[in-house]
Design a protein around this motif. Sequence first.
Motif, short mmCIF file in Angstrom:
data_model
loop_
_atom_site.label_atom_id
_atom_site.label_comp_id
_atom_site.label_asym_id
_atom_site.label_seq_id
_atom_site.Cartn_x
_atom_site.Cartn_y
_atom_site.Cartn_z
N UNK A 53 -41.86 -55.33 95.28
CA UNK A 53 -41.16 -56.77 95.38
C UNK A 53 -41.97 -57.77 94.38
N UNK A 54 -43.36 -57.73 94.51
CA UNK A 54 -44.19 -58.49 93.77
C UNK A 54 -44.35 -58.12 92.22
N UNK A 55 -44.17 -56.93 91.97
CA UNK A 55 -44.04 -56.66 90.50
C UNK A 55 -42.89 -57.08 89.96
N UNK A 56 -41.68 -57.16 90.47
CA UNK A 56 -40.46 -57.47 90.28
C UNK A 56 -40.49 -58.81 90.04
N UNK A 57 -41.17 -59.61 90.98
CA UNK A 57 -41.07 -61.07 90.83
C UNK A 57 -41.97 -61.36 89.76
N UNK A 58 -43.09 -60.79 89.52
CA UNK A 58 -44.09 -61.20 88.38
C UNK A 58 -43.40 -60.69 87.16
N UNK A 59 -42.58 -59.95 86.90
CA UNK A 59 -41.89 -59.57 85.69
C UNK A 59 -40.73 -60.27 85.30
N UNK A 60 -40.28 -61.24 86.33
CA UNK A 60 -39.17 -61.88 85.89
C UNK A 60 -39.27 -62.98 84.99
N UNK A 61 -38.23 -63.50 84.25
CA UNK A 61 -38.41 -64.67 83.30
C UNK A 61 -38.87 -65.93 84.21
N UNK A 62 -37.98 -66.08 85.42
CA UNK A 62 -38.66 -67.16 86.06
C UNK A 62 -39.81 -67.34 86.44
N UNK A 63 -40.69 -66.35 86.81
CA UNK A 63 -42.01 -66.38 86.90
C UNK A 63 -42.58 -66.84 85.88
N UNK A 73 -47.56 -80.00 90.00
CA UNK A 73 -47.91 -79.12 91.15
C UNK A 73 -46.78 -78.93 91.99
N UNK A 74 -46.21 -80.01 92.53
CA UNK A 74 -45.01 -79.88 93.33
C UNK A 74 -43.77 -79.09 92.81
N UNK A 75 -43.53 -79.42 91.54
CA UNK A 75 -42.50 -78.65 90.85
C UNK A 75 -42.82 -77.25 90.82
N UNK A 76 -44.14 -76.81 90.64
CA UNK A 76 -44.63 -75.48 90.22
C UNK A 76 -44.37 -74.82 91.71
N UNK A 77 -45.06 -75.31 92.66
CA UNK A 77 -45.00 -74.85 93.97
C UNK A 77 -43.50 -74.51 94.52
N UNK A 78 -42.61 -75.43 94.10
CA UNK A 78 -41.06 -75.33 94.61
C UNK A 78 -40.77 -74.02 93.87
N UNK A 79 -41.15 -73.87 92.58
CA UNK A 79 -40.34 -72.67 91.95
C UNK A 79 -40.80 -71.36 92.28
N UNK A 80 -42.09 -71.39 92.77
CA UNK A 80 -42.82 -70.11 93.42
C UNK A 80 -41.96 -69.92 94.44
N UNK A 81 -41.93 -71.13 95.33
CA UNK A 81 -41.20 -70.91 96.53
C UNK A 81 -39.64 -70.20 96.55
N UNK A 82 -39.09 -70.79 95.63
CA UNK A 82 -37.73 -70.20 95.26
C UNK A 82 -37.80 -68.70 94.90
N UNK A 83 -38.98 -68.51 94.05
CA UNK A 83 -39.14 -67.05 93.48
C UNK A 83 -39.21 -66.04 94.79
#
Length: 148
Positions: free
Chosen positions: A46-56, A65-75
Amino acid sequence: MAKAKTSSFVTEIELLPTGKQAKKLRAKFEAARQVYNACLGEILRRLDLMRQSRDWKRARMIKVKKEKQAAYKKLREQFGFGEYDLKKWANQFTHTWINQHIKSNTVAKTAQTAYKSAEEFLYGAGQRRRPRFRRKGDIRAVDGRTRS
Protein backbone atom coordinates in the motif's frame (compact mmCIF):
# COMPACT_ATOMS: atom_id res chain seq x y z
CA MET A 1 2.38 7.74 23.28
CA ALA A 2 -0.31 7.71 25.96
CA LYS A 3 0.69 6.69 29.46
CA ALA A 4 -0.87 3.55 30.90
CA LYS A 5 -3.36 4.14 33.68
CA THR A 6 -2.18 1.09 35.59
CA SER A 7 1.36 0.07 36.29
CA SER A 8 2.72 -2.81 34.29
CA PHE A 9 5.84 -4.90 34.24
CA VAL A 10 7.57 -7.61 32.26
CA THR A 11 8.89 -10.79 33.76
CA GLU A 12 11.16 -13.15 31.90
CA ILE A 13 11.07 -16.75 32.99
CA GLU A 14 13.08 -19.51 31.38
CA LEU A 15 10.77 -22.24 30.20
CA LEU A 16 11.57 -25.92 30.31
CA PRO A 17 8.83 -27.29 28.07
CA THR A 18 8.24 -30.92 27.30
CA GLY A 19 8.54 -32.04 23.68
CA LYS A 20 4.83 -31.63 23.07
CA GLN A 21 4.75 -28.17 24.67
CA ALA A 22 7.80 -27.05 22.67
CA LYS A 23 6.09 -28.16 19.46
CA LYS A 24 3.02 -26.12 20.40
CA LEU A 25 5.14 -23.04 21.12
CA ARG A 26 6.95 -23.36 17.79
CA ALA A 27 3.59 -23.55 16.02
CA LYS A 28 2.38 -20.40 17.78
CA PHE A 29 5.55 -18.49 16.93
CA GLU A 30 5.40 -19.67 13.32
CA ALA A 31 1.77 -18.56 13.01
CA ALA A 32 2.67 -15.15 14.46
CA ARG A 33 5.61 -14.86 12.05
CA GLN A 34 3.43 -15.62 9.07
CA VAL A 35 0.83 -13.08 10.17
CA TYR A 36 3.53 -10.44 10.70
CA ASN A 37 5.09 -11.07 7.29
CA ALA A 38 1.71 -11.02 5.54
CA CYS A 39 0.72 -7.76 7.27
CA LEU A 40 4.08 -6.17 6.59
CA GLY A 41 3.89 -7.18 2.93
CA GLU A 42 0.39 -5.73 2.61
CA ILE A 43 1.18 -2.41 4.29
CA LEU A 44 4.42 -2.00 2.30
CA ARG A 45 2.47 -2.75 -0.90
CA ARG A 46 0.00 0.00 0.00
CA LEU A 47 2.85 2.37 0.81
CA ASP A 48 4.56 1.68 -2.53
CA LEU A 49 1.31 2.24 -4.42
CA MET A 50 0.75 5.47 -2.51
CA ARG A 51 4.25 6.73 -3.29
CA GLN A 52 3.89 5.84 -6.99
CA SER A 53 0.68 7.81 -7.39
CA ARG A 54 0.51 11.18 -9.11
CA ASP A 55 -1.24 12.65 -6.08
CA TRP A 56 1.80 11.82 -3.92
CA LYS A 57 4.05 13.72 -6.33
CA ARG A 58 1.65 16.66 -6.26
CA ALA A 59 1.48 16.60 -2.46
CA ARG A 60 5.28 16.76 -2.24
CA MET A 61 5.26 20.00 -4.23
CA ILE A 62 2.81 21.78 -1.89
CA LYS A 63 4.52 24.50 0.16
CA VAL A 64 1.78 25.36 2.70
CA LYS A 65 2.11 23.00 5.66
CA LYS A 66 -1.62 22.60 6.44
CA GLU A 67 -2.49 21.91 2.79
CA LYS A 68 0.35 19.41 2.54
CA GLN A 69 -0.81 17.57 5.67
CA ALA A 70 -4.37 17.46 4.35
CA ALA A 71 -3.17 16.08 1.01
CA TYR A 72 -1.14 13.34 2.73
CA LYS A 73 -4.05 12.47 5.01
CA LYS A 74 -6.31 12.12 1.98
CA LEU A 75 -3.74 9.85 0.33
CA ARG A 76 -3.44 7.63 3.42
CA GLU A 77 -7.22 7.26 3.51
CA GLN A 78 -7.41 6.62 -0.24
CA PHE A 79 -4.83 3.82 -0.15
CA GLY A 80 -5.87 2.39 3.22
CA PHE A 81 -2.56 3.17 4.87
CA GLY A 82 -3.71 3.16 8.46
CA GLU A 83 -3.43 0.97 11.52
CA TYR A 84 -7.13 0.13 11.62
CA ASP A 85 -7.20 -0.55 7.88
CA LEU A 86 -4.44 -3.10 8.35
CA LYS A 87 -6.11 -4.66 11.40
CA LYS A 88 -9.31 -5.00 9.39
CA TRP A 89 -7.34 -6.67 6.59
CA ALA A 90 -5.58 -8.98 9.08
CA ASN A 91 -8.93 -10.08 10.48
CA GLN A 92 -9.08 -12.61 7.63
CA PHE A 93 -6.54 -14.72 9.50
CA THR A 94 -8.97 -15.38 12.33
CA HIS A 95 -10.93 -17.63 9.95
CA THR A 96 -8.01 -19.89 9.00
CA TRP A 97 -5.70 -22.44 10.59
CA ILE A 98 -3.88 -19.57 12.31
CA ASN A 99 -6.81 -19.15 14.71
CA GLN A 100 -5.97 -22.60 16.13
CA HIS A 101 -2.59 -21.26 17.26
CA ILE A 102 -3.05 -17.55 18.00
CA LYS A 103 -6.25 -15.69 18.77
CA SER A 104 -7.68 -12.53 17.22
CA ASN A 105 -6.18 -10.23 19.87
CA THR A 106 -2.71 -11.50 19.06
CA VAL A 107 -3.36 -11.18 15.32
CA ALA A 108 -4.44 -7.55 15.83
CA LYS A 109 -1.39 -6.76 17.95
CA THR A 110 0.92 -8.39 15.40
CA ALA A 111 -0.70 -6.32 12.64
CA GLN A 112 -0.17 -3.22 14.78
CA THR A 113 3.51 -4.07 15.14
CA ALA A 114 3.89 -4.45 11.37
CA TYR A 115 2.10 -1.14 10.80
CA LYS A 116 4.31 0.67 13.32
CA SER A 117 7.48 -0.49 11.56
CA ALA A 118 6.13 0.68 8.17
CA GLU A 119 5.01 3.97 9.71
CA GLU A 120 8.48 4.57 11.17
CA PHE A 121 9.91 3.88 7.73
CA LEU A 122 7.52 6.39 6.14
CA TYR A 123 7.96 9.18 8.69
CA GLY A 124 11.58 8.44 9.61
CA ALA A 125 12.88 11.04 7.14
CA GLY A 126 15.65 8.78 5.91
CA GLN A 127 16.60 7.62 9.41
CA ARG A 128 14.85 4.23 9.12
CA ARG A 129 15.48 1.56 6.54
CA ARG A 130 12.74 -0.43 4.87
CA PRO A 131 11.36 -2.98 7.37
CA ARG A 132 12.42 -6.57 6.81
CA PHE A 133 10.44 -9.74 6.87
CA ARG A 134 11.05 -12.21 9.68
CA ARG A 135 12.80 -15.48 8.93
CA LYS A 136 11.71 -18.78 10.36
CA GLY A 137 12.71 -18.94 14.00
CA ASP A 138 13.16 -15.15 14.28
CA ILE A 139 10.17 -14.52 16.51
CA ARG A 140 10.80 -15.43 20.12
CA ALA A 141 8.03 -13.40 21.76
CA VAL A 142 4.45 -12.62 20.83
CA ASP A 143 2.50 -9.71 22.22
CA GLY A 144 -1.23 -9.66 22.88
CA ARG A 145 -3.77 -7.11 24.03
CA THR A 146 -5.15 -9.21 26.89
CA ARG A 147 -3.69 -11.49 29.54
CA SER A 148 -5.07 -14.71 28.08
